[in-house]
Motif scaffolding. Structure first.
Motif, mmCIF file in Angstrom:
data_model
loop_
_atom_site.group_PDB
_atom_site.id
_atom_site.type_symbol
_atom_site.label_atom_id
_atom_site.label_comp_id
_atom_site.label_asym_id
_atom_site.label_seq_id
_atom_site.Cartn_x
_atom_site.Cartn_y
_atom_site.Cartn_z
ATOM 1 N N TYR A 142 0.835 -1.192 0.000
ATOM 2 C CA TYR A 142 0.000 0.000 0.000
ATOM 3 C C TYR A 142 0.876 1.250 0.000
ATOM 4 N N GLN A 144 1.237 3.777 1.952
ATOM 5 C CA GLN A 144 1.889 4.278 3.167
ATOM 6 C C GLN A 144 3.008 3.365 3.641
ATOM 7 N N LEU A 162 2.096 2.258 10.675
ATOM 8 C CA LEU A 162 0.657 2.462 10.643
ATOM 9 C C LEU A 162 -0.118 1.205 11.011
ATOM 10 N N ILE A 163 0.538 0.066 10.995
ATOM 11 C CA ILE A 163 -0.158 -1.192 11.252
ATOM 12 C C ILE A 163 -0.162 -1.516 12.733
ATOM 13 N N LYS B 74 -3.495 -6.036 2.770
ATOM 14 C CA LYS B 74 -4.320 -5.383 1.767
ATOM 15 C C LYS B 74 -5.717 -5.984 1.687
ATOM 16 N N PRO B 164 -6.515 0.787 11.287
ATOM 17 C CA PRO B 164 -5.520 1.818 10.983
ATOM 18 C C PRO B 164 -5.460 2.150 9.492
ATOM 19 N N VAL B 165 -4.755 3.193 9.188
ATOM 20 C CA VAL B 165 -4.856 3.816 7.864
ATOM 21 C C VAL B 165 -4.690 2.869 6.675
ATOM 22 N N PRO B 166 -3.689 1.970 6.666
ATOM 23 C CA PRO B 166 -3.551 1.142 5.464
ATOM 24 C C PRO B 166 -4.756 0.251 5.249
ATOM 25 N N TYR B 167 -5.497 -0.003 6.342
ATOM 26 C CA TYR B 167 -6.668 -0.853 6.240
ATOM 27 C C TYR B 167 -7.900 -0.090 5.770
#
Ligand code: SF4
Lengths: 167, 191
Positions: A142, A144, A162-163, B74, B164-167
């Motif tokens: 992704y 980010q 971010l994870i 993803k 969170p953001v990527p999700y």
């Protein structure tokens, strides 16, 4: 298991390739029938165009484009182009050494449109910039994502900020 | 009061009995465990004997989410969305060690256990688990359903935390790609 001893390391294409490209071939080798040449990054587009357009060699297909991280060897990276001639049923591997500091190679997506996503993948996984690429975004990870996960110095279980720690 | 208690415990038992033998599963199959899931759903192991082998390929008609296979960062928002689309009552089975903990994929791409994304009722480890293990897991889930006390009320009321953001799920994403992706001349015919 295929009987690999039956495949002699006979150069079938390399004389012809050397004749076509002259001093652009920095090095070449043939291992059990797999022929490989090494060229400089600046020459890659002209070399691949010549190999594609030469009637005798006729490498019409870019089968694969990938990168290799040879850390700690220098130059650190290598971009590898696998060419196939469908009509003549022959293969050639072209390698380009890439320095660790601001690694970049000119794009070949102008020669084969299929190189577009291969180059995006190599950028995503190894951080090699393909100059002139129409849309060099990450392909698998992704946006980010930080770092390039297939580099040898990327820790295997590093967590992305971010994870979060658990994931 | 005692009469009422006796009545609700009987209705709970009846509802549990009805629910546990009419599990409609949604197979969320992403990787190699899918092969074992097929073996399980096929005639040889015959999950249908347990009333749990009728796959509905829409989450809105299913009440058992079978997460089968490796879940990457993803695909995680898709899994969350499918879970949220299922109506109550709903249960989640983590099928295979990849879904339980991430398995040996302790790497840059894999979710380390789907319980970080959705709540899980039964974990079935194994890489892949034998069909017998899955049958055992399904039977354990049935026991669990039988013992539930919620009756006709909604079981789960908790609101899941934002991913969170990527999700972040972007419902407009597919359309944005379809409309904005650069196309080469002549590519329109193939759409
Ligand atoms: S648990 Fe094993 S078989 Fe199942 S998806 Fe993961 S790697 Fe594949």
């Amino acid at each position: 298991m295929p009987n690999t001893t039956a495949l002699p390391s006979v150069e079938r294409l390399l004389p012809q390739v050397r004749e076509l490209l002259g001093p652009k071939v920095l090095a070449s080798h043939c291992h059990r029938g797999d022929e490989t040449i090494l060229v400089a990054p600046g020459e890659i587009v002209s070399v691949l165009a010549a190999l594609r357009d030469d009637k005798g060699l006729d490498f019409d297909t870019l089968m694969d484009l990938c990168a290799v991280d040879h850390l700690p060897r220098r130059p650190r990276f290598e971009v590898v182009y696998h060419l196939v001639s469908l009509a003549k049923r022959q293969r050639l591997r072209v390698k380009v050494p890439v320095e660790e500091k601001s690694p970049s190679v000119p794009t070949v997506s102008g020669l084969w449109p299929g190189a577009d996503w291969f180059e995006r993948e190599a950028w995503d996984m190894y951080g090699i910039v393909f100059e002139g690429h129409p849309d060099l975004r990450r392909l698998l990870m992704y946006e980010q994502f930080e770092g390039h996960p297939l580099r040898r110095d990327y820790p295997v279980n590093r967590r992305q900020p971010l994870i979060g720690p658990r994931n | 009061m005692g009469v009422l208690n006796a009545f609700t415990s009987k209705t709970d038992a009846l509802i549990g009995w009805g629910r546990k033998y009419s599990l409609f599963n949604y197979p969320f199959v992403t990787a190699c465990c899918g092969m074992e899931f097929m073996a399980l759903a096929g005639a040889h192991y015959d999950l249908d004997r347990f009333g749990a082998a009728f796959p509905r390929f829409t989450p809105r008609q299913s009440d058992l989410l079978m997460v089968v296979g490796t879940v990457s960062h993803k695909i995680a928002p898709v899994l969350r969305r499918i879970y949220e689309q299922m109506t109550e009552p709903k249960w989640v089975v983590a099928f295979g060690v990849c879904t339980c903990t991430g398995g040996f994929y302790d790497n840059y791409a894999t979710v380390q256990g789907i319980d970080t994304i959705v709540p899980v009722d039964v974990y079935i480890p194994g890489c892949p688990p034998r069909p017998e293990m899955v049958l055992d897991g399904i039977m354990k889930l049935q026991e669990k359903i039988q013992q539930e006390k919620a009756g006709l009320l909604v079981r789960r009321t908790e609101v899941l935390p934002e991913l969170p953001v990527p999700y972040t799920n972007r419902p407009d994403f597919a359309r944005a790609i379809a409309e904005n992706a650069p196309r080469r001349p002549g590519a329109e015919g193939g759409r």
